[in-house]
Design a protein around this motif. Structure first.
Motif, PDB file in Angstrom:
ATOM      1  N   THR A 179       3.364 -19.370  -9.577  1.00  0.00           N
ATOM      2  CA  THR A 179       3.382 -18.219 -10.481  1.00  0.00           C
ATOM      3  C   THR A 179       2.259 -17.251 -10.160  1.00  0.00           C
ATOM      4  OG1 THR A 179       4.359 -19.538 -12.260  1.00  0.00           O
ATOM      5  CG2 THR A 179       3.238 -17.494 -12.892  1.00  0.00           C
ATOM      6  N   ARG A 180       1.042 -17.775  -9.989  1.00  0.00           N
ATOM      7  CA  ARG A 180      -0.110 -16.918  -9.671  1.00  0.00           C
ATOM      8  C   ARG A 180       0.059 -16.276  -8.289  1.00  0.00           C
ATOM      9  NH1 ARG A 180      -2.672 -14.195 -11.762  1.00  0.00           N
ATOM     10  NH2 ARG A 180      -4.859 -14.573 -11.239  1.00  0.00           N
ATOM     11  N   ARG A 181       0.602 -17.018  -7.340  1.00  0.00           N
ATOM     12  CA  ARG A 181       0.838 -16.466  -6.004  1.00  0.00           C
ATOM     13  C   ARG A 181       1.748 -15.244  -6.093  1.00  0.00           C
ATOM     14  NH1 ARG A 181       0.483 -20.452  -1.577  1.00  0.00           N
ATOM     15  NH2 ARG A 181       2.260 -19.423  -0.629  1.00  0.00           N
ATOM     16  N   ALA A 182       2.846 -15.392  -6.812  1.00  0.00           N
ATOM     17  CA  ALA A 182       3.809 -14.299  -6.931  1.00  0.00           C
ATOM     18  C   ALA A 182       3.172 -13.079  -7.600  1.00  0.00           C
ATOM     19  CB  ALA A 182       5.029 -14.765  -7.719  1.00  0.00           C
ATOM     20  N   GLU A 183       2.373 -13.308  -8.627  1.00  0.00           N
ATOM     21  CA  GLU A 183       1.713 -12.203  -9.338  1.00  0.00           C
ATOM     22  C   GLU A 183       0.748 -11.459  -8.410  1.00  0.00           C
ATOM     23  OE1 GLU A 183       1.576 -14.203 -13.836  1.00  0.00           O
ATOM     24  OE2 GLU A 183      -0.193 -14.253 -12.522  1.00  0.00           O
ATOM     25  N   LEU A 184      -0.048 -12.215  -7.678  1.00  0.00           N
ATOM     26  CA  LEU A 184      -1.066 -11.591  -6.839  1.00  0.00           C
ATOM     27  C   LEU A 184      -0.456 -10.881  -5.633  1.00  0.00           C
ATOM     28  CD1 LEU A 184      -3.800 -14.369  -6.976  1.00  0.00           C
ATOM     29  CD2 LEU A 184      -3.747 -12.209  -8.219  1.00  0.00           C
ATOM     30  N   LEU A 185       0.576 -11.480  -5.043  1.00  0.00           N
ATOM     31  CA  LEU A 185       1.228 -10.835  -3.907  1.00  0.00           C
ATOM     32  C   LEU A 185       1.919  -9.541  -4.339  1.00  0.00           C
ATOM     33  CD1 LEU A 185       2.694 -13.931  -2.020  1.00  0.00           C
ATOM     34  CD2 LEU A 185       0.804 -12.469  -1.292  1.00  0.00           C
ATOM     35  N   HIS A 186       2.479  -9.539  -5.536  1.00  0.00           N
ATOM     36  CA  HIS A 186       3.106  -8.325  -6.064  1.00  0.00           C
ATOM     37  C   HIS A 186       2.045  -7.241  -6.283  1.00  0.00           C
ATOM     38  CE1 HIS A 186       5.692  -5.680  -8.402  1.00  0.00           C
ATOM     39  NE2 HIS A 186       4.752  -5.646  -9.332  1.00  0.00           N
ATOM     40  N   ALA A 187       0.925  -7.624  -6.876  1.00  0.00           N
ATOM     41  CA  ALA A 187      -0.151  -6.658  -7.122  1.00  0.00           C
ATOM     42  C   ALA A 187      -0.696  -6.121  -5.815  1.00  0.00           C
ATOM     43  CB  ALA A 187      -1.269  -7.311  -7.930  1.00  0.00           C
ATOM     44  N   ARG A 188      -0.882  -6.998  -4.863  1.00  0.00           N
ATOM     45  CA  ARG A 188      -1.436  -6.594  -3.561  1.00  0.00           C
ATOM     46  C   ARG A 188      -0.528  -5.594  -2.864  1.00  0.00           C
ATOM     47  NH1 ARG A 188       0.687  -8.527   1.860  1.00  0.00           N
ATOM     48  NH2 ARG A 188      -0.769  -7.534   3.280  1.00  0.00           N
ATOM     49  N   ARG A 189       0.785  -5.800  -2.914  1.00  0.00           N
ATOM     50  CA  ARG A 189       1.724  -4.879  -2.260  1.00  0.00           C
ATOM     51  C   ARG A 189       1.686  -3.499  -2.898  1.00  0.00           C
ATOM     52  NH1 ARG A 189       4.899  -9.684  -1.668  1.00  0.00           N
ATOM     53  NH2 ARG A 189       5.838  -9.360  -3.726  1.00  0.00           N
ATOM     54  N   SER A 190       1.328  -3.437  -4.164  1.00  0.00           N
ATOM     55  CA  SER A 190       1.287  -2.145  -4.855  1.00  0.00           C
ATOM     56  C   SER A 190       0.079  -1.306  -4.462  1.00  0.00           C
ATOM     57  CB  SER A 190       1.275  -2.362  -6.379  1.00  0.00           C
ATOM     58  OG  SER A 190       0.020  -2.873  -6.809  1.00  0.00           O
ATOM     59  N   PHE A 191      -0.869  -1.889  -3.732  1.00  0.00           N
ATOM     60  CA  PHE A 191      -2.095  -1.171  -3.367  1.00  0.00           C
ATOM     61  C   PHE A 191      -1.894  -0.210  -2.202  1.00  0.00           C
ATOM     62  CE2 PHE A 191      -4.998  -4.795  -5.071  1.00  0.00           C
ATOM     63  CZ  PHE A 191      -4.668  -4.439  -6.366  1.00  0.00           C
ATOM     64  N   GLY A 192      -0.798  -0.307  -1.498  1.00  0.00           N
ATOM     65  CA  GLY A 192      -0.523   0.627  -0.406  1.00  0.00           C
ATOM     66  C   GLY A 192      -1.227   0.267   0.890  1.00  0.00           C
ATOM     67  N   LEU A 193      -1.787   1.269   1.547  1.00  0.00           N
ATOM     68  CA  LEU A 193      -2.363   1.077   2.875  1.00  0.00           C
ATOM     69  C   LEU A 193      -3.532   0.107   2.848  1.00  0.00           C
ATOM     70  CD1 LEU A 193      -2.450   4.748   4.241  1.00  0.00           C
ATOM     71  CD2 LEU A 193      -0.696   3.008   4.624  1.00  0.00           C
ATOM     72  N   SER A 194      -3.693  -0.625   3.954  1.00  0.00           N
ATOM     73  CA  SER A 194      -4.845  -1.508   4.110  1.00  0.00           C
ATOM     74  C   SER A 194      -6.075  -0.673   4.446  1.00  0.00           C
ATOM     75  CB  SER A 194      -4.580  -2.507   5.240  1.00  0.00           C
ATOM     76  OG  SER A 194      -4.579  -1.838   6.502  1.00  0.00           O
ATOM     77  N   GLN A 195      -7.251  -1.308   4.401  1.00  0.00           N
ATOM     78  CA  GLN A 195      -8.469  -0.578   4.756  1.00  0.00           C
ATOM     79  C   GLN A 195      -8.437  -0.127   6.207  1.00  0.00           C
ATOM     80  OE1 GLN A 195     -11.023   0.199   2.421  1.00  0.00           O
ATOM     81  NE2 GLN A 195     -11.312   1.647   4.107  1.00  0.00           N
ATOM     82  N   LYS A 196      -7.927  -0.976   7.089  1.00  0.00           N
ATOM     83  CA  LYS A 196      -7.807  -0.574   8.492  1.00  0.00           C
ATOM     84  C   LYS A 196      -6.911   0.651   8.639  1.00  0.00           C
ATOM     85  CE  LYS A 196      -8.674  -4.482  11.557  1.00  0.00           C
ATOM     86  NZ  LYS A 196      -8.139  -5.155  12.760  1.00  0.00           N
ATOM     87  N   GLN A 197      -5.786   0.659   7.954  1.00  0.00           N
ATOM     88  CA  GLN A 197      -4.875   1.798   8.036  1.00  0.00           C
ATOM     89  C   GLN A 197      -5.529   3.066   7.492  1.00  0.00           C
ATOM     90  OE1 GLN A 197      -1.689  -0.161   5.841  1.00  0.00           O
ATOM     91  NE2 GLN A 197      -0.309   0.122   7.589  1.00  0.00           N
ATOM     92  N   ARG A 198      -6.259   2.938   6.381  1.00  0.00           N
ATOM     93  CA  ARG A 198      -6.918   4.114   5.812  1.00  0.00           C
ATOM     94  C   ARG A 198      -7.973   4.670   6.762  1.00  0.00           C
ATOM     95  NH1 ARG A 198      -6.296   1.138   0.907  1.00  0.00           N
ATOM     96  NH2 ARG A 198      -8.359   0.216   1.094  1.00  0.00           N
ATOM     97  N   ASP A 199      -8.770   3.787   7.349  1.00  0.00           N
ATOM     98  CA  ASP A 199      -9.807   4.242   8.280  1.00  0.00           C
ATOM     99  C   ASP A 199      -9.192   4.851   9.536  1.00  0.00           C
ATOM    100  OD1 ASP A 199     -11.535   3.213   6.423  1.00  0.00           O
ATOM    101  OD2 ASP A 199     -12.481   1.760   7.750  1.00  0.00           O
ATOM    102  N   ALA A 200      -8.126   4.226  10.039  1.00  0.00           N
ATOM    103  CA  ALA A 200      -7.441   4.755  11.218  1.00  0.00           C
ATOM    104  C   ALA A 200      -6.855   6.132  10.928  1.00  0.00           C
ATOM    105  CB  ALA A 200      -6.342   3.798  11.677  1.00  0.00           C
TER     106      ALA A 200
END
Length: 244
Positions: A179-200
């Motif tokens: 349950t916690r895995r599903a919640e966190l993975l859903h939240a993480r996907r909503s954050f958009g670009l990764s830090q590497k992508q943003r810096d690039a």
């Protein structure tokens, strides 16, 4: 001619962002030297090879800078080289560069990840620590994670080798239930670009501009040729790969 070396860090970015530059694969030893000889007036380093091939040398950055080429770095090995060569005029971009420049981050393996080959678009197969850590921090800041949960995830992420570091592996190691895995993975996907992508993205936008990103009071330097650099120059085929 503006040349950018990149691979997994730009996977998923809008192609329109990349259109102003000549995009080349992750840089290996000799690639920046070859770009200078080919006539580049600006070089952006994002991704580079390691382990399977020799990595791009610092000496190549110095050669480019001494030749009057604007050189910028971000996101991955580009952030490392920019932090190491900033005193000579290399421009660093983004949060990851700032972490290395300031000494907040010191391990070069923090940017490493496994990825698919060029034929599959360099899609990332694992997660770099520089991408996982800010996600955990944001999950905690937005109350998706408790303090103990965040601590457990950070410990797990830092312990797992980059070739095995996926979000599922981190969640497994931290012993999160389904349950916690599903919640966190859903939240993480909503954050958009990764830090590497943003810096690039920030670096590509900057190198596409005709204006310098920063104005630095640099000490001029004389490029010192060494036997090793001369050997690299002799051994590096200088034909532009784009013309092959």
């Amino acid at each position: 001619m503006k040349i950018v070396f990149a691979g997994p860090s730009i996977h998923g970015l809008d192609n329109a962002l990349l259109a102003a530059c000549e995009m080349r694969p992750p840089a290996g030893c000799g690639d920046v030297l070859r770009a200078v000889v080919a006539g580049a007036d600006a070089i952006g380093l994002i991704d580079g090879v390691f382990e399977s091939e020799r990595s791009v040398w610092h000496k190549e950055m110095l050669f480019a800078l001494a030749s009057g080429v604007r050189v910028m770095g971000a996101a991955s090995i580009g952030a490392l080289r920019a932090a190491e060569c900033q005193a000579f005029g290399m421009e660093g971009i983004g949060a990851i560069f700032e972490q290395y420049r300031s000494g907040e981050r010191i391990c070069d393996a923090d940017v490493a990840l496994a990825h698919a080959p060029a034929e599959l678009g360099y899609v990332p197969l694992t997660e770099a620590l520089v991408d996982i850590e800010p996600v955990i921090a944001r999950l905690a800041a937005e109350d998706w994670l408790g303090a103990d949960e965040a601590k457990a995830l950070l410990a797990a992420a830092r312990h797992i080798h980059f070739k095995q570091r996926t979000w599922n592996a981190v969640l497994d190691a931290a012993d999160f239930d389904e349950t916690r895995r599903a919640e966190l993975l859903h939240a993480r996907r909503s954050f958009g670009l990764s830090q590497k992508q943003r810096d690039a993205s920030e670096m590509i936008a900057a190198i596409s501009s005709s204006e310098p990103l920063v104005h630095m009071d640099l000490h001029t330097f004389e490029f010192s040729r060494t036997a090793f650099f001369d050997q690299l120059q002799r051994q590096t085929p200088l034909k532009d790969p784009a013309q092959c």
